[in-house]
Design a protein around this motif. Structure first.
Motif, PDB file in Angstrom:
ATOM      1  N   PHE A 140       0.931  -1.138   0.021  1.00 46.21           N
ATOM      2  CA  PHE A 140      -0.047  -0.018  -0.028  1.00 46.21           C
ATOM      3  C   PHE A 140       0.907   1.233   0.086  1.00 46.21           C
ATOM      4  O   PHE A 140       1.805   1.188   0.846  1.00 46.21           O
ATOM      5  N   THR A 141       0.634   2.241  -0.799  1.00 50.24           N
ATOM      6  CA  THR A 141       1.290   3.378  -0.926  1.00 50.24           C
ATOM      7  C   THR A 141       0.158   4.558  -1.124  1.00 50.24           C
ATOM      8  O   THR A 141      -0.684   4.431  -1.366  1.00 50.24           O
ATOM      9  N   PHE A 142       0.601   5.698  -0.366  1.00 53.81           N
ATOM     10  CA  PHE A 142      -0.046   6.910  -0.390  1.00 53.81           C
ATOM     11  C   PHE A 142       0.806   8.022  -1.002  1.00 53.81           C
ATOM     12  O   PHE A 142       1.918   8.313  -0.194  1.00 53.81           O
ATOM     13  N   GLY A 143       0.391   8.932  -1.734  1.00 48.15           N
ATOM     14  CA  GLY A 143       1.162   9.900  -2.226  1.00 48.15           C
ATOM     15  C   GLY A 143       0.540  11.396  -2.331  1.00 48.15           C
ATOM     16  O   GLY A 143      -0.618  11.432  -2.571  1.00 48.15           O
ATOM     17  N   LEU A 144       1.412  12.479  -2.248  1.00 49.67           N
ATOM     18  CA  LEU A 144       1.113  13.837  -2.355  1.00 49.67           C
ATOM     19  C   LEU A 144       2.085  14.274  -3.402  1.00 49.67           C
ATOM     20  O   LEU A 144       3.092  14.234  -3.253  1.00 49.67           O
ATOM     21  N   THR A 145       1.545  15.142  -4.435  1.00 51.56           N
ATOM     22  CA  THR A 145       2.195  15.576  -5.496  1.00 51.56           C
ATOM     23  C   THR A 145       2.005  16.906  -5.702  1.00 51.56           C
ATOM     24  O   THR A 145       0.780  17.259  -5.706  1.00 51.56           O
ATOM     25  N   PHE A 146       2.920  17.929  -5.788  1.00 55.88           N
ATOM     26  CA  PHE A 146       2.807  19.148  -6.259  1.00 55.88           C
ATOM     27  C   PHE A 146       3.699  19.479  -7.519  1.00 55.88           C
ATOM     28  O   PHE A 146       4.806  19.114  -7.763  1.00 55.88           O
ATOM     29  N   ALA A 147       3.167  20.041  -8.505  1.00 54.01           N
ATOM     30  CA  ALA A 147       3.734  20.349  -9.789  1.00 54.01           C
ATOM     31  C   ALA A 147       3.425  21.863 -10.324  1.00 54.01           C
ATOM     32  O   ALA A 147       2.503  22.010 -10.221  1.00 54.01           O
ATOM     33  N   LYS A 148       4.413  22.364 -10.903  1.00 52.67           N
ATOM     34  CA  LYS A 148       4.012  23.568 -11.275  1.00 52.67           C
ATOM     35  C   LYS A 148       4.939  23.899 -12.749  1.00 52.67           C
ATOM     36  O   LYS A 148       6.054  23.390 -12.782  1.00 52.67           O
ATOM     37  N   SER A 149       4.171  24.504 -13.706  1.00 50.79           N
ATOM     38  CA  SER A 149       5.029  24.930 -14.961  1.00 50.79           C
ATOM     39  C   SER A 149       4.802  26.446 -15.180  1.00 50.79           C
ATOM     40  O   SER A 149       3.498  26.778 -15.461  1.00 50.79           O
ATOM     41  N   LYS A 150       5.555  26.989 -15.616  1.00 52.44           N
ATOM     42  CA  LYS A 150       5.501  28.513 -15.656  1.00 52.44           C
ATOM     43  C   LYS A 150       6.410  28.904 -16.809  1.00 52.44           C
ATOM     44  O   LYS A 150       7.564  28.835 -16.829  1.00 52.44           O
ATOM     45  N   ASP A 151       5.808  29.782 -17.847  1.00 52.45           N
ATOM     46  CA  ASP A 151       6.703  30.474 -18.800  1.00 52.45           C
ATOM     47  C   ASP A 151       7.483  31.819 -18.477  1.00 52.45           C
ATOM     48  O   ASP A 151       6.966  32.435 -17.531  1.00 52.45           O
ATOM     49  N   ASP A 152       8.482  31.796 -18.884  1.00 51.51           N
ATOM     50  CA  ASP A 152       9.507  32.947 -18.735  1.00 51.51           C
ATOM     51  C   ASP A 152       8.974  34.016 -19.434  1.00 51.51           C
ATOM     52  O   ASP A 152       9.686  34.117 -20.679  1.00 51.51           O
ATOM     53  N   VAL A 153       8.258  35.162 -19.145  1.00 48.58           N
ATOM     54  CA  VAL A 153       8.028  36.192 -19.845  1.00 48.58           C
ATOM     55  C   VAL A 153       9.321  36.990 -20.453  1.00 48.58           C
ATOM     56  O   VAL A 153       9.462  37.336 -21.627  1.00 48.58           O
ATOM     57  N   LYS A 154      10.283  36.994 -19.653  1.00 46.61           N
ATOM     58  CA  LYS A 154      11.480  37.622 -19.941  1.00 46.61           C
ATOM     59  C   LYS A 154      12.332  36.934 -21.028  1.00 46.61           C
ATOM     60  O   LYS A 154      13.432  37.541 -21.521  1.00 46.61           O
ATOM     61  N   SER A 155      12.066  35.697 -21.273  1.00 43.97           N
ATOM     62  CA  SER A 155      12.916  34.889 -22.300  1.00 43.97           C
ATOM     63  C   SER A 155      12.515  35.396 -23.711  1.00 43.97           C
ATOM     64  O   SER A 155      13.365  34.776 -24.579  1.00 43.97           O
ATOM     65  N   LEU A 156      11.524  36.039 -24.273  1.00 36.13           N
ATOM     66  CA  LEU A 156      11.460  36.389 -25.252  1.00 36.13           C
ATOM     67  C   LEU A 156      11.434  38.009 -25.415  1.00 36.13           C
ATOM     68  O   LEU A 156      10.863  38.748 -24.466  1.00 36.13           O
ATOM     69  N   ASN A 157      11.804  38.516 -26.570  1.00 40.84           N
ATOM     70  CA  ASN A 157      11.613  40.086 -26.720  1.00 40.84           C
ATOM     71  C   ASN A 157      10.180  40.133 -27.145  1.00 40.84           C
ATOM     72  O   ASN A 157       9.576  39.369 -27.727  1.00 40.84           O
ATOM     73  N   GLU A 158       9.634  41.712 -26.717  1.00 38.32           N
ATOM     74  CA  GLU A 158       8.365  41.695 -27.042  1.00 38.32           C
ATOM     75  C   GLU A 158       7.921  41.635 -28.594  1.00 38.32           C
ATOM     76  O   GLU A 158       6.912  41.204 -29.152  1.00 38.32           O
ATOM     77  N   GLU A 159       8.932  41.832 -29.677  1.00 38.65           N
ATOM     78  CA  GLU A 159       8.694  41.828 -31.053  1.00 38.65           C
ATOM     79  C   GLU A 159       8.326  40.237 -31.240  1.00 38.65           C
ATOM     80  O   GLU A 159       7.672  40.075 -32.373  1.00 38.65           O
TER      81      GLU A 159
END
Length: 253
Positions: A140-159
């Motif tokens: 028997f196993t019991f698990g808790l998981t947290f995950a997050k994905s976020k785009d980096d706005v500063k990784s692209l120039n506005e153009e």
């Protein structure tokens, strides 16, 4: 101790016979008493800086009860949180008979500029995962998981994400998932049953960042006890959330 290396290489002709492709793979593993390591290198002629990565490489080091992997890895935390998606970064696993902790952090997409005025670019996406699991894996196993994905706005120039009218054509996103699951096995694992439920919050456009408490009151006509700007590092709260108020539509089971 000992080390073993395997090399693989091949080439192929594509639809245009004048255009050939090839790849190279190196697997190297070794052991010295209680320490093990494994490294993989895959290089392909399909690798292109204007596309998502095709090349793969990693280095894994293993000691009793602990795994550490640098480079490309596909963490398997749970079905609804993080599973089968390549992440280029760091992965670790602390593993005891009745308790386990898995972590993953890295880049699941790289930024691509695109061609200004012709095609929108792609933002770099950072992914974080954490799983805490207890129980005997054979029973028997019991698990808790947290995950997050976020785009980096500063990784692209506005153009590369705004058009000539300053409208956002490539939208950076933010997503957070919290999941819990259990697994039971019977009759020497001949019968296995389990379940998982997960809730998520998704923001489809975080270019403008989080709303202030005043902006939220003006937008929705009610005040809240927190200031969304104070929690922007955890999750970006603004009018682009889907749904804005968590409900059964943001659950999976």
């Amino acid at each position: 101790g000992k080390a073993i290396a395997n090399f693989y290489a091949n080439s192929d002709n594509r639809a245009d016979e004048a255009d050939t492709g090839g790849n190279f793979r190196l697997d190297l593993k070794g052991r010295q008493e209680w320490f093990r390591f494994k490294t993989k290198l895959y290089l392909s002629s399909l690798e292109d800086s204007d596309k998502q990565p095709v090349n793969r490489y990693n280095l894994g080091m293993f000691v009793p009860h602990f795994d550490l992997v640098f480079g490309d890895y596909s963490p398997n935390l749970s079905i609804f949180s993080m599973r089968g998606k390549n992440v280029r970064g760091v992965y670790s696993k602390l593993d005891f008979s009745g308790f386990r902790v898995l972590t993953s952090y890295g880049q699941s997409k790289r930024s691509i500029d695109g061609v200004a005025e012709y095609s929108a670019g792609t933002f770099k996406r950072n992914s974080l995962g954490l799983r805490v699991e207890s129980g005997n894996k054979k029973k028997f196993t019991f698990g808790l998981t947290f995950a997050k994905s976020k785009d980096d706005v500063k990784s692209l120039n506005e153009e590369f994400y705004l058009d000539i009218n300053d409208e956002v054509v490539s939208k950076p996103e933010d997503n957070i998932v919290l999941a819990t699951d259990f697994r039971m096995a019977y009759n020497d694992q001949r019968v296995v049953v389990g379940a998982e439920i997960a809730g998520s919050m998704h923001n489809s456009n975080i270019v403008d960042g989080a709303m202030s408490s005043e902006e939220m009151e003006d937008e929705y006509g009610q005040s809240i006890p927190i200031n969304p700007e104070d929690y922007e590092a955890i999750f970006v709260i603004n009018s682009n959330m889907e749904p804005f108020i968590p409900s059964f539509s943001s659950l999976a089971y």
